[in-house]
Scaffold this motif. Sequence first.
Motif, short mmCIF file in Angstrom:
data_model
loop_
_atom_site.label_atom_id
_atom_site.label_comp_id
_atom_site.label_asym_id
_atom_site.label_seq_id
_atom_site.Cartn_x
_atom_site.Cartn_y
_atom_site.Cartn_z
N ALA A 38 0.83 -1.20 0.00
CA ALA A 38 0.00 0.00 0.00
C ALA A 38 0.86 1.26 0.00
CB ALA A 38 -0.92 0.02 1.21
N GLU A 39 0.42 2.28 -0.71
CA GLU A 39 1.17 3.54 -0.77
C GLU A 39 0.87 4.41 0.43
OE1 GLU A 39 1.39 7.64 -3.45
OE2 GLU A 39 0.32 5.91 -4.22
N LYS A 40 -0.40 4.49 0.81
CA LYS A 40 -0.79 5.30 1.95
C LYS A 40 -2.11 4.77 2.51
CE LYS A 40 -3.20 8.77 -0.86
NZ LYS A 40 -3.25 10.18 -1.31
N ILE A 41 -2.41 5.19 3.73
CA ILE A 41 -3.67 4.82 4.38
C ILE A 41 -4.36 6.11 4.82
CG2 ILE A 41 -4.76 3.65 6.33
CD1 ILE A 41 -2.44 1.67 6.31
N VAL A 42 -5.59 6.29 4.39
CA VAL A 42 -6.40 7.43 4.82
C VAL A 42 -7.26 6.97 5.99
CG1 VAL A 42 -8.20 9.07 4.16
CG2 VAL A 42 -6.43 8.43 2.51
N LEU A 43 -7.16 7.68 7.10
CA LEU A 43 -7.92 7.32 8.30
C LEU A 43 -9.25 8.06 8.28
CD1 LEU A 43 -4.99 7.56 10.89
CD2 LEU A 43 -5.75 5.57 9.56
N ALA A 44 -10.33 7.31 8.16
CA ALA A 44 -11.66 7.91 8.01
C ALA A 44 -12.31 8.19 9.36
CB ALA A 44 -12.55 6.98 7.18
N GLU A 45 -13.09 9.26 9.38
CA GLU A 45 -13.81 9.65 10.61
C GLU A 45 -14.97 8.70 10.90
OE1 GLU A 45 -13.56 12.29 12.70
OE2 GLU A 45 -12.30 13.79 11.71
N SER A 46 -15.59 8.15 9.85
CA SER A 46 -16.78 7.34 10.02
C SER A 46 -16.89 6.34 8.88
CB SER A 46 -18.04 8.23 10.03
OG SER A 46 -18.18 8.86 8.75
N ARG A 82 -2.86 -10.19 4.95
CA ARG A 82 -1.49 -10.54 4.52
C ARG A 82 -1.45 -11.27 3.19
NH1 ARG A 82 -0.07 -15.52 8.73
NH2 ARG A 82 -2.05 -16.61 8.44
N SER A 83 -2.59 -11.73 2.70
CA SER A 83 -2.61 -12.42 1.40
C SER A 83 -3.15 -11.51 0.29
CB SER A 83 -3.47 -13.68 1.49
OG SER A 83 -4.81 -13.35 1.82
N VAL A 84 -3.39 -10.24 0.61
CA VAL A 84 -3.96 -9.30 -0.36
C VAL A 84 -2.84 -8.46 -0.98
CG1 VAL A 84 -5.56 -7.38 -0.69
CG2 VAL A 84 -6.12 -9.20 0.94
N ASP A 85 -2.82 -8.38 -2.30
CA ASP A 85 -1.85 -7.55 -3.00
C ASP A 85 -2.36 -6.11 -3.02
OD1 ASP A 85 0.00 -6.33 -4.61
OD2 ASP A 85 -0.47 -7.49 -6.42
N LEU A 86 -1.64 -5.22 -2.34
CA LEU A 86 -2.05 -3.81 -2.26
C LEU A 86 -1.05 -2.91 -2.98
CD1 LEU A 86 -3.16 -3.71 1.48
CD2 LEU A 86 -4.65 -3.75 -0.52
N GLY A 87 -0.29 -3.47 -3.89
CA GLY A 87 0.76 -2.73 -4.56
C GLY A 87 0.30 -1.40 -5.14
N GLY A 88 0.84 -0.29 -4.60
CA GLY A 88 0.53 1.04 -5.09
C GLY A 88 -0.85 1.58 -4.74
N ARG A 89 -1.60 0.85 -3.94
CA ARG A 89 -2.99 1.24 -3.65
C ARG A 89 -3.07 2.17 -2.43
NH1 ARG A 89 -6.32 -2.96 -5.64
NH2 ARG A 89 -8.12 -1.59 -5.29
N LEU A 219 -1.74 8.16 6.76
CA LEU A 219 -0.71 7.36 7.41
C LEU A 219 0.24 6.82 6.34
CD1 LEU A 219 -0.05 6.27 10.29
CD2 LEU A 219 -1.43 4.25 9.71
N ARG A 220 1.54 6.98 6.61
CA ARG A 220 2.56 6.47 5.69
C ARG A 220 3.65 5.77 6.48
NH1 ARG A 220 2.12 8.84 0.54
NH2 ARG A 220 0.80 10.72 0.45
N PRO A 221 4.33 4.81 5.85
CA PRO A 221 5.47 4.17 6.52
C PRO A 221 6.68 5.08 6.48
CG PRO A 221 5.24 3.29 4.30
CD PRO A 221 4.09 4.24 4.51
N TYR A 222 7.46 5.07 7.54
CA TYR A 222 8.66 5.90 7.63
C TYR A 222 9.82 5.00 8.00
CZ TYR A 222 11.47 10.04 8.62
OH TYR A 222 12.43 11.02 8.60
N ALA A 223 10.72 4.78 7.06
CA ALA A 223 11.87 3.92 7.31
C ALA A 223 12.81 4.59 8.29
CB ALA A 223 12.59 3.62 6.00
N VAL A 224 13.04 3.94 9.42
CA VAL A 224 13.89 4.52 10.46
C VAL A 224 15.24 3.82 10.41
CG1 VAL A 224 14.12 5.01 12.91
CG2 VAL A 224 11.85 4.93 11.87
N PRO A 225 16.32 4.53 10.09
CA PRO A 225 17.62 3.89 10.01
C PRO A 225 18.07 3.37 11.37
CG PRO A 225 17.85 6.27 9.88
CD PRO A 225 16.38 5.97 9.79
N SER A 226 18.75 2.26 11.36
CA SER A 226 19.29 1.73 12.60
C SER A 226 20.53 2.52 12.96
CB SER A 226 19.65 0.25 12.43
OG SER A 226 20.74 0.11 11.53
#
Length: 233
Positions: A38-46, A82-89, A219-226
């Motif tokens: 997934a590219e991003k997640i929009v958090l809905a109010e309702s 985990r079995s769903v392809d969300l590529g770019g969605r 919501l987006r993933p943020y790669a945190v360097p070790s």
Amino acid sequence: MDARFLGIAELVEPPSVAVVVDVMRAFTVAAWAFAQGAEKIVLAESLDEALALKACHPDWVALKDGPSAPGFDAVNSPGLLRSVDLGGRTVVQKTTAGTVGALAVKEASLVLCAGFVVAEATARLLRMRECDRVTFVVTGEDGRADEDLACAQYIARRATEAGTDAAEYLRRAGESRAATELAEGVRQGVHPDDVALCLELDRFPFALVATLEDSLMVLRPYAVPSPTDGASI
């Protein structure tokens, strides 16, 4: 670090830094959605807003708590997702507690969403940003959900003490009311592996950062360097 642990209803003013915790299952699901492309997640109010966003963007994936429902493409289960392809969605997520908690602190300067699967990355980001005052939002059960509190307390400790042992925190989460209800099938839209997946410590190397984008909480993933990467944020 000065850490406060509050339920959603106890938030009286926007915190500077907020970590919104929903272990079972909103932010475990969110992490899995990004792992599935997934590219991003929009958090809905309702639920209505989620459906309206889906109507405007038919290629978006709408996801909710509980059983399947017309208009929604998926349910809030890491085992099923985990079995769903969300590529770019783009995923639109509406849950009972997690998304509500994130939206409650949308004015904060930094909003992180978390579960055990992204605990280390979340703690590391707090350290790298040198956050000295952090509000942990315990979303489940009006702030009393022990799986969320345990995870929040673990991340808070981990942010200041890198050697913190997770065993006791994971035990508490595994014995929580939410874990029992998921395991016993009390809740709907559940996969048998959901509890185990929610307790999989540091499964993903990214933190979950929520920001306002055109009035939507995204919501987006943020790669945190070790620490060994030599990179900085």
